[in-house]
Write a protein that holds these residues in place. Structure first.
Motif, mmCIF file in Angstrom:
data_model
loop_
_atom_site.group_PDB
_atom_site.id
_atom_site.type_symbol
_atom_site.label_atom_id
_atom_site.label_comp_id
_atom_site.label_asym_id
_atom_site.label_seq_id
_atom_site.Cartn_x
_atom_site.Cartn_y
_atom_site.Cartn_z
ATOM 1 N N UNK A 15 -23.661 -90.161 -24.538
ATOM 2 C CA UNK A 15 -24.890 -89.521 -25.005
ATOM 3 C C UNK A 15 -24.726 -88.066 -25.426
ATOM 4 N N UNK A 16 -23.624 -87.432 -25.040
ATOM 5 C CA UNK A 16 -23.428 -86.032 -25.436
ATOM 6 C C UNK A 16 -21.955 -85.662 -25.446
ATOM 7 N N UNK A 17 -21.651 -84.672 -26.240
ATOM 8 C CA UNK A 17 -20.305 -84.118 -26.308
ATOM 9 C C UNK A 17 -20.043 -83.359 -25.012
ATOM 10 N N UNK A 18 -18.841 -83.488 -24.495
ATOM 11 C CA UNK A 18 -18.479 -82.840 -23.228
ATOM 12 C C UNK A 18 -17.515 -81.690 -23.514
ATOM 13 N N UNK A 41 -20.620 -82.222 -34.172
ATOM 14 C CA UNK A 41 -21.063 -80.846 -33.961
ATOM 15 C C UNK A 41 -21.524 -80.364 -35.329
ATOM 16 N N UNK A 42 -22.811 -80.047 -35.431
ATOM 17 C CA UNK A 42 -23.373 -79.608 -36.703
ATOM 18 C C UNK A 42 -22.738 -78.290 -37.153
ATOM 19 N N UNK A 43 -22.967 -77.959 -38.411
ATOM 20 C CA UNK A 43 -22.362 -76.754 -38.978
ATOM 21 C C UNK A 43 -22.705 -75.520 -38.145
ATOM 22 N N UNK A 44 -21.689 -74.732 -37.904
ATOM 23 C CA UNK A 44 -21.833 -73.503 -37.122
ATOM 24 C C UNK A 44 -20.713 -72.546 -37.527
ATOM 25 N N UNK A 86 -17.843 -80.789 -37.226
ATOM 26 C CA UNK A 86 -16.915 -81.826 -36.781
ATOM 27 C C UNK A 86 -17.657 -83.143 -36.638
ATOM 28 N N UNK A 87 -16.999 -84.236 -37.023
ATOM 29 C CA UNK A 87 -17.508 -85.585 -36.811
ATOM 30 C C UNK A 87 -16.348 -86.429 -36.287
ATOM 31 N N UNK A 88 -16.532 -87.028 -35.110
ATOM 32 C CA UNK A 88 -15.479 -87.852 -34.515
ATOM 33 C C UNK A 88 -15.439 -89.215 -35.199
ATOM 34 N N UNK A 89 -14.294 -89.565 -35.787
ATOM 35 C CA UNK A 89 -14.095 -90.874 -36.406
ATOM 36 C C UNK A 89 -13.598 -91.887 -35.380
ATOM 37 N N UNK A 90 -13.108 -91.379 -34.258
ATOM 38 C CA UNK A 90 -12.712 -92.191 -33.107
ATOM 39 C C UNK A 90 -12.888 -91.300 -31.880
ATOM 40 N N UNK A 107 -20.244 -72.202 -27.516
ATOM 41 C CA UNK A 107 -19.821 -73.554 -27.871
ATOM 42 C C UNK A 107 -20.792 -74.568 -27.271
ATOM 43 N N UNK A 108 -21.186 -74.358 -26.030
ATOM 44 C CA UNK A 108 -22.150 -75.248 -25.382
ATOM 45 C C UNK A 108 -23.480 -75.255 -26.136
ATOM 46 N N UNK A 109 -23.885 -74.109 -26.677
ATOM 47 C CA UNK A 109 -25.122 -74.027 -27.450
ATOM 48 C C UNK A 109 -24.988 -74.805 -28.761
ATOM 49 N N UNK A 110 -23.832 -74.726 -29.397
ATOM 50 C CA UNK A 110 -23.593 -75.503 -30.625
ATOM 51 C C UNK A 110 -23.728 -76.999 -30.318
ATOM 52 N N UNK A 111 -23.147 -77.432 -29.204
ATOM 53 C CA UNK A 111 -23.245 -78.841 -28.799
ATOM 54 C C UNK A 111 -24.708 -79.217 -28.566
ATOM 55 N N UNK A 112 -25.430 -78.402 -27.818
ATOM 56 C CA UNK A 112 -26.835 -78.697 -27.528
ATOM 57 C C UNK A 112 -27.662 -78.741 -28.819
ATOM 58 N N UNK A 113 -27.427 -77.807 -29.726
ATOM 59 C CA UNK A 113 -28.156 -77.785 -30.992
ATOM 60 C C UNK A 113 -27.816 -78.984 -31.864
#
Length: 116
Positions: A15-18, A41-44, A86-90, A107-113
């Motif tokens: 459910x979320x990036x760690x 991770x959206x653009x940042x 970033x987009x994980x393909x695997x 970085x944690x804020x980028x993940x949350x956003x």
């Protein structure tokens, strides 16, 4: 001296990036980012130069609108304030090297956003 492993004690989350700071030195912070396939991770931008190393997996790494497919073993560097995503393909393990002046909380804020 400090010793760490980027591939032990992995706890991917559907459910979320760690993210986790694994090592902090006098000049850098080494962060492990665990992404399940499809997580992004959206653009940042980073306020200081960064190094991104793909420890495992494959990601699409977007830099100013251009996609770079990065696979296990690849390393890419970016100057400060360059837009990227970033987009994980695997399922992927990403090593992010930050300047000591940068904040892991950013970085944690980028993940949350990116989850919104």
């Amino acid at each position: 001296m400090q010793k760490i492993s980027f591939t032990e004690n992995l706890e991917f989350n559907d459910h979320k990036i760690v993210t986790k700071v694994l090592l902090e030195t006098s000049f850098s912070k080494e962060i492990r980012i665990l992404l399940k396939e499809g997580q992004q991770m959206k653009e940042h931008r980073a306020p200081f130069p960064i190094i991104v190393h793909i420890v495992q997996g494959t990601i699409d790494f977007g830099v100013q609108g251009t996609l770079h497919k990065l696979k296990q073993g690849d390393i890419i560097t970016l100057d400060a304030n360059v837009p990227h995503d970033l987009l994980a393909l695997s399922d992927s393990i990403v090593r992010l090297t930050l300047s000591k002046q940068d904040a892991a909380e950013r970085v944690e804020k980028v993940v949350a956003d990116s989850e919104k």
